[in-house]
Design a protein around this motif. Structure first.
Motif, PDB file in Angstrom:
ATOM      1  N   THR A   8       0.827  -1.204   0.000  1.00 50.26           N
ATOM      2  CA  THR A   8       0.000   0.000   0.000  1.00 50.26           C
ATOM      3  C   THR A   8       0.865   1.260   0.000  1.00 50.26           C
ATOM      4  N   LYS A   9       2.066   1.174   0.529  1.00 50.54           N
ATOM      5  CA  LYS A   9       2.981   2.323   0.472  1.00 50.54           C
ATOM      6  C   LYS A   9       3.321   2.641  -0.976  1.00 50.54           C
ATOM      7  N   ASP A  10       3.648   1.609  -1.754  1.00 49.37           N
ATOM      8  CA  ASP A  10       3.905   1.826  -3.180  1.00 49.37           C
ATOM      9  C   ASP A  10       2.623   2.189  -3.911  1.00 49.37           C
ATOM     10  N   GLY A  11       1.529   1.535  -3.537  1.00 50.65           N
ATOM     11  CA  GLY A  11       0.254   1.780  -4.204  1.00 50.65           C
ATOM     12  C   GLY A  11      -0.205   3.217  -4.105  1.00 50.65           C
ATOM     13  N   ALA A  12       0.195   3.916  -3.036  1.00 47.70           N
ATOM     14  CA  ALA A  12      -0.161   5.326  -2.905  1.00 47.70           C
ATOM     15  C   ALA A  12       0.444   6.169  -4.019  1.00 47.70           C
ATOM     16  N   VAL A  35      11.051  11.926 -12.270  1.00 46.04           N
ATOM     17  CA  VAL A  35      11.676  10.603 -12.185  1.00 46.04           C
ATOM     18  C   VAL A  35      10.673   9.508 -12.504  1.00 46.04           C
ATOM     19  N   LEU A  36       9.391   9.741 -12.221  1.00 39.02           N
ATOM     20  CA  LEU A  36       8.375   8.766 -12.624  1.00 39.02           C
ATOM     21  C   LEU A  36       8.196   8.773 -14.143  1.00 39.02           C
ATOM     22  N   THR A  37       8.393   9.939 -14.774  1.00 39.94           N
ATOM     23  CA  THR A  37       8.361   9.991 -16.238  1.00 39.94           C
ATOM     24  C   THR A  37       9.540   9.225 -16.823  1.00 39.94           C
ATOM     25  N   VAL A  38      10.691   9.313 -16.171  1.00 33.94           N
ATOM     26  CA  VAL A  38      11.833   8.483 -16.577  1.00 33.94           C
ATOM     27  C   VAL A  38      11.437   7.009 -16.557  1.00 33.94           C
ATOM     28  N   LEU A  42       2.371  -1.879 -13.857  1.00 29.91           N
ATOM     29  CA  LEU A  42       3.816  -1.745 -14.019  1.00 29.91           C
ATOM     30  C   LEU A  42       4.544  -2.005 -12.700  1.00 29.91           C
ATOM     31  N   MET A  43       3.981  -1.540 -11.595  1.00 27.57           N
ATOM     32  CA  MET A  43       4.590  -1.829 -10.300  1.00 27.57           C
ATOM     33  C   MET A  43       4.568  -3.328 -10.021  1.00 27.57           C
ATOM     34  N   ALA A  44       3.474  -3.981 -10.362  1.00 32.60           N
ATOM     35  CA  ALA A  44       3.388  -5.431 -10.178  1.00 32.60           C
ATOM     36  C   ALA A  44       4.414  -6.163 -11.024  1.00 32.60           C
ATOM     37  N   ASN A  45       4.779  -5.545 -12.164  1.00 33.18           N
ATOM     38  CA  ASN A  45       5.751  -6.163 -13.073  1.00 33.18           C
ATOM     39  C   ASN A  45       7.182  -5.736 -12.779  1.00 33.18           C
ATOM     40  N   GLY A  46       7.390  -5.035 -11.659  1.00 34.78           N
ATOM     41  CA  GLY A  46       8.756  -4.821 -11.218  1.00 34.78           C
ATOM     42  C   GLY A  46       9.268  -3.399 -11.183  1.00 34.78           C
ATOM     43  N   VAL A  47       8.471  -2.397 -11.593  1.00 32.24           N
ATOM     44  CA  VAL A  47       8.942  -1.020 -11.478  1.00 32.24           C
ATOM     45  C   VAL A  47       8.988  -0.654  -9.992  1.00 32.24           C
ATOM     46  N   ASP A  48      10.155  -0.270  -9.532  1.00 33.44           N
ATOM     47  CA  ASP A  48      10.426  -0.078  -8.106  1.00 33.44           C
ATOM     48  C   ASP A  48      10.190   1.379  -7.711  1.00 33.44           C
ATOM     49  N   MET A  49       9.318   1.594  -6.738  1.00 34.71           N
ATOM     50  CA  MET A  49       9.019   2.938  -6.258  1.00 34.71           C
ATOM     51  C   MET A  49       9.944   3.393  -5.130  1.00 34.71           C
TER      52      MET A  49
END
Length: 341
Positions: A147-151, A184-187, A299-306
């Motif tokens: 949920t921290k990443d999900g935010a 950086v999220l656009t990166v 994308l987060m589920a597929n490995g993009v690290d927040m």
């Protein structure tokens, strides 16, 4: 319940407010995490964000996630305990959009958005222990996404939408100017979309270090005299600084595309724009997102690290310190996270 409420310029408080009532068609979400956005800071520092001016107390926050605490009796298909992030938009009114705009709901004439003073009464945000939402606002988080990443699905959705506004970046060169959270999220979004090489430019070495961790192939510190690349296919102006726009346009190849994703000031600004004509640059705006928040979760589920941009973490009682940290780039902050419950 506790909530982070702005009452006016320089007046941010953590106060007790009434717990919302879950109606028969609603879902009550226990908010666990929130990310502090530039608009939240602007309401605190200026009493306004863009043209939206505070006229009553406002619970801040539109980047939030948590779990379903209660389900209204008429709601089907939603289970208590489900881990979710929230699409913060509500489209108001019965407007007829042109056919070519039908799916661009982010451009709906009246959008009420979490934590926004654009309309009265203001749309209260999600920096509170609980928030009532409609079932269609829920986006479910897979087990691999905290949920921290999900935010951060909301700002990541903004970045993904900006990349979509550019066109097909696969195999192409990209410049992202401004390495704040959206930059950086656009990166990360450009790399996920297949960009061959992504440059990130900023005035801060700390911000550029985060951009590198988020996927930038090369970083450019303008404060140290380093210059932007030449003839990139796509550029994203994510700083919102008008003075930067001329150099970004000049770095873009003839016939290339510049996407303005950083919020520009609402009034008159000075910028060097002659190259838009002589280089036939496509200059496009990018505003919030349509449903790219769903793409962000995937994308987060597929490995993009927040985690690289989550530089600081505070509890709700320390919200004032959290906001001060987020507003001060000398702290090395990128995305400051609030633990809300």
């Amino acid at each position: 319940m506790k909530a982070v409420v702005v009452h006016g310029k320089d007046d941010l408080r953590v106060v007790d407010v009434a717990e919302p009532i879950c109606g028969p068609d609603d879902v009550l979400v226990a908010i666990e995490w929130g990310g502090i956005c530039g608009s939240d800071i602007s309401y605190w520092k200026n009493g306004a964000s863009g043209t939206a001016v505070l006229s009553e107390p406002l619970v801040l926050g539109h980047e939030v996630a948590g779990h379903v605490a209660k389900v209204g009796e008429n709601v089907v298909g939603v289970e208590e305990g489900a881990r979710v992030t929230i699409h913060p938009a509500t489209y108001v009114g019965d407007h007829e959009m042109p056919a070519d705009m039908a799916e661009r709901t982010n451009l709906w004439p009246e959008v009420r958005y979490f934590g926004s003073a654009a309309f009265k009464p203001h749309e209260q945000g999600g920096f509170s222990a609980y928030r009532v939402v409609r079932p269609d606002q829920l986006r479910y988080l897979p087990d691999s996404v905290s949920t921290k990443d999900g935010a951060l699905a909301e700002p990541f959705g903004v970045a993904i939408h900006a990349v979509k506004r550019a066109g097909d970046v696969s195999g192409r060169t990209v410049l992202v100017n401004g390495a704040g959270p959206i930059g950086v999220l656009t990166v990360a979004a450009a790399k996920a979309a297949g960009a061959k090489k992504v440059y990130a430019s900023d005035l801060s070495a700390a911000a550029l270090a985060i951009a590198a961790k988020m996927g930038a192939d090369e970083t450019i510190n303008v404060a140290e005299g380093q210059t932007l690349p030449s003839d990139v296919d796509f550029s994203f102006e994510a700083s919102g600084a008008p003075a930067a726009l001329g150099n970004v346009v000049a770095a873009t190849r003839r016939g290339g595309t510049v996407v303005q994703v950083g919020n520009l000031p609402g009034g008159q600004v000075q910028a060097v724009l002659g190259n838009i004509v002589t280089r036939e640059i496509n200059y496009r705006g990018s505003y919030r997102f349509i449903d790219e928040i769903t793409d962000a979760v995937e994308l987060m589920a597929n490995g993009v690290d927040m985690s690289p941009l989550q530089t600081h973490e505070f509890g709700i009682d320390d919200a004032a310190q959290a906001f001060a940290t987020a507003a001060d780039r000398s702290t090395g902050s990128s995305k400051v996270m609030l633990k809300l419950s």
